[in-house]
Design a protein around this motif. Structure first.
Motif, PDB file in Angstrom:
ATOM      1  N   ALA A  10       3.387   9.744  -9.887  1.00 14.54           N
ATOM      2  CA  ALA A  10       2.676   9.919 -11.159  1.00 14.54           C
ATOM      3  C   ALA A  10       1.881  11.225 -11.160  1.00 14.54           C
ATOM      4  N   LEU A  11       1.291  11.581 -10.004  1.00 18.43           N
ATOM      5  CA  LEU A  11       0.532  12.825  -9.921  1.00 18.43           C
ATOM      6  C   LEU A  11       1.449  14.037 -10.105  1.00 18.43           C
ATOM      7  N   ARG A  12       2.620  14.008  -9.445  1.00 16.08           N
ATOM      8  CA  ARG A  12       3.563  15.120  -9.606  1.00 16.08           C
ATOM      9  C   ARG A  12       4.044  15.226 -11.058  1.00 16.08           C
TER      10      ARG A  12
ATOM     11  N   GLU B 291       3.925   1.483  -1.133  1.00 17.31           N
ATOM     12  CA  GLU B 291       4.575   1.565  -2.443  1.00 17.31           C
ATOM     13  C   GLU B 291       3.623   2.107  -3.497  1.00 17.31           C
ATOM     14  N   ASN B 292       2.370   1.621  -3.482  1.00 11.67           N
ATOM     15  CA  ASN B 292       1.381   2.121  -4.449  1.00 11.67           C
ATOM     16  C   ASN B 292       1.091   3.604  -4.227  1.00 11.67           C
ATOM     17  N   GLU B 293       1.017   4.015  -2.952  1.00 10.98           N
ATOM     18  CA  GLU B 293       0.776   5.425  -2.662  1.00 10.98           C
ATOM     19  C   GLU B 293       1.934   6.289  -3.142  1.00 10.98           C
ATOM     20  N   ARG B 294       3.172   5.772  -2.956  1.00 14.10           N
ATOM     21  CA  ARG B 294       4.337   6.528  -3.422  1.00 14.10           C
ATOM     22  C   ARG B 294       4.330   6.650  -4.941  1.00 14.10           C
ATOM     23  N   LYS B 295       3.997   5.542  -5.638  1.00 15.94           N
ATOM     24  CA  LYS B 295       3.934   5.595  -7.099  1.00 15.94           C
ATOM     25  C   LYS B 295       2.838   6.544  -7.568  1.00 15.94           C
ATOM     26  N   ARG B 296       1.696   6.512  -6.854  1.00 14.19           N
ATOM     27  CA  ARG B 296       0.606   7.397  -7.257  1.00 14.19           C
ATOM     28  C   ARG B 296       0.998   8.869  -7.112  1.00 14.19           C
ATOM     29  N   LEU B 297       1.675   9.194  -5.988  1.00 15.45           N
ATOM     30  CA  LEU B 297       2.113  10.576  -5.785  1.00 15.45           C
ATOM     31  C   LEU B 297       3.133  10.989  -6.836  1.00 15.45           C
TER      32      LEU B 297
ATOM     33  N   GLU C 175       0.830  -1.212   0.000  1.00 15.98           N
ATOM     34  CA  GLU C 175       0.000   0.000   0.000  1.00 15.98           C
ATOM     35  C   GLU C 175       0.864   1.261   0.000  1.00 15.98           C
TER      36      GLU C 175
END
Length: 388
Positions: free
Chosen positions: A209-211, A201-207, A199
């Motif tokens: 990708a958002l940046r 890791e996915n949150e870090r990837k999402r952030l 979770e």
């Protein structure tokens, strides 16, 4: 309160009697027992009448058989515990009466094992200590009789062996359950840690990708603004050139520009088209009220509504006639510089003493109306319209 059970101080097990405590000591080598007022549980299964002495036994019974209903009969069978050690009469011997012995060689202190040992110690130096005692002929010495028959002793041994094996089996099952629970707890802990890591890791990837998307959107917006500025500069310069106006900043004109302008100045200047005049009219309207963007946008939308109504319903006179002294029209369009001029470029004319703006049916030009609608849409949607 009298004790109702014996509690093992080493493992905490509750035992009903001294015999159970002895069996427990033989199996586990525990020797620390004390009286307890806590009764041994007697939970009876309502389905198969199997008694259980603890919650662990009921859980194992439920897991093995599926029976879940138990009746607590502890109070019915609870009674004060007796601390008397059971006597084993297997080696009891009927001893002859002292009156039947007619010789001094017969030991008189044979009433008990302790008395016999004491007598041997006292007479160990007697010369006839090793001789057989003299017993009268008429005296009858009965052979020791065991309290249990061989069959009963064999059955008792089998029962004790079965009880020991049963206790060992229960201990093994309990150890297995404890080990299984420990392994399950470890497995669940590992799964929770892995889920948490995934979770995060996915949150870090999402952030990330958002940046990245925000940076890309910002870059595209800057590029779009730059292109718009370049297009507006080119359009403005071209329009001023077509209208025969001087460049806004002569210092930025290239040295070759005057030569080109000089060559082109010999050609006739093409008059501005009606669409270009409409665009210039809208630009001057925005420049005149650049401090009030809401007012300018409302004026553009009102003009677009007038033009759209006429284009959709050219036969309706109510859409082709506008009262100039109408307060709403004055607030939105009439009082703004260039508003009435734009409508006149679309074909509207003042009639009845400049009281109305009217577009005759035979003068409705759909191409002009479409051009006016395009210019208004561009002015509304383009944030840089009229800036240069």
């Amino acid at each position: 309160m009298a004790g109702v059970s014996l509690k093992c101080g080493d493992c905490g097990a509750l035992l009903k009697s001294v015999q159970e405590a002895q069996d427990h000591a033989d199996l586990t080598s525990h020797s620390n027992f004390s009286e307890s007022t806590e009764a041994v549980l007697n939970l009876v299964c309502t389905t198969c009448c199997k008694p259980c002495r603890s919650k662990t036994e009921t859980d194992l019974h439920t897991k093995r058989t599926g029976h879940t209903e138990f009746v607590d009969k502890t109070a019915e069978v609870t009674k004060p515990i007796s601390l008397e050690v059971p006597k084993v009469a297997a080696m009891d011997i009927d001893e002859p009466a002292a009156a039947d012995v007619s010789t001094t060689s017969q030991p008189a202190g044979n009433a008990s094992l302790e008395a016999a040992v004491n007598w041997v110690v006292e007479h160990e130096n007697d010369p006839d200590i090793d001789e057989m005692p003299m017993v009268p002929v008429n005296s009858k010495v009965e052979a020791p009789k065991p309290s249990l028959t061989p069959e009963e002793m064999k059955q008792k041994a089998q029962e004790l062996r079965y009880g020991a094996l049963k206790c060992i089996s229960k201990l093994h099952r309990l150890h297995f359950v404890i080990a299984t629970c420990s392994m399950e707890r470890i497995r669940i802990g590992k799964e929770l840690l892995e889920a948490k890591r995934i979770e995060e890791e996915n949150e870090r990837k999402r952030l990330m990708a958002l940046r990245k998307a925000e940076k890309e959107e910002e870059r595209r917006a800057r590029e779009k603004i730059r292109q718009k500025l370049e297009e507006d500069k080119v359009t403005t310069a071209e329009r001023r050139r077509k209208l025969g106006l001087a460049p806004e900043d002569p210092a930025t004109v290239k040295p070759s520009a005057p030569v080109v302008e000089e060559k082109k100045s010999m050609l006739p200047v093409r008059p501005a088209t009606k669409q270009e005049q409409m665009r210039e009219c809208l630009r001057s309207l925005k420049q005149s009220h650049k401090d009030d963007d809401a007012k300018v946008k409302r004026a553009f939308q009102t003009l677009l509504t007038y033009i759209g109504n006429v284009a959709k319903n050219p036969s309706e006179e109510k859409f082709r006639k506008i009262r100039l002294n109408n307060q709403t029209f004055q607030d939105r369009v009439g009082a703004l510089q260039g508003g009435i001029r734009f409508l006149e470029l679309c074909g509207f004319e003042k009639i009845e003493g400049d009281e109305f703006l009217f577009l005759a049916r035979d003068k409705v030009d759909m191409a002009v109306l479409n051009s006016a609608g395009s210019e208004l849409t561009s002015a509304i949607n383009n944030p840089f319209f009229g800036v240069l």
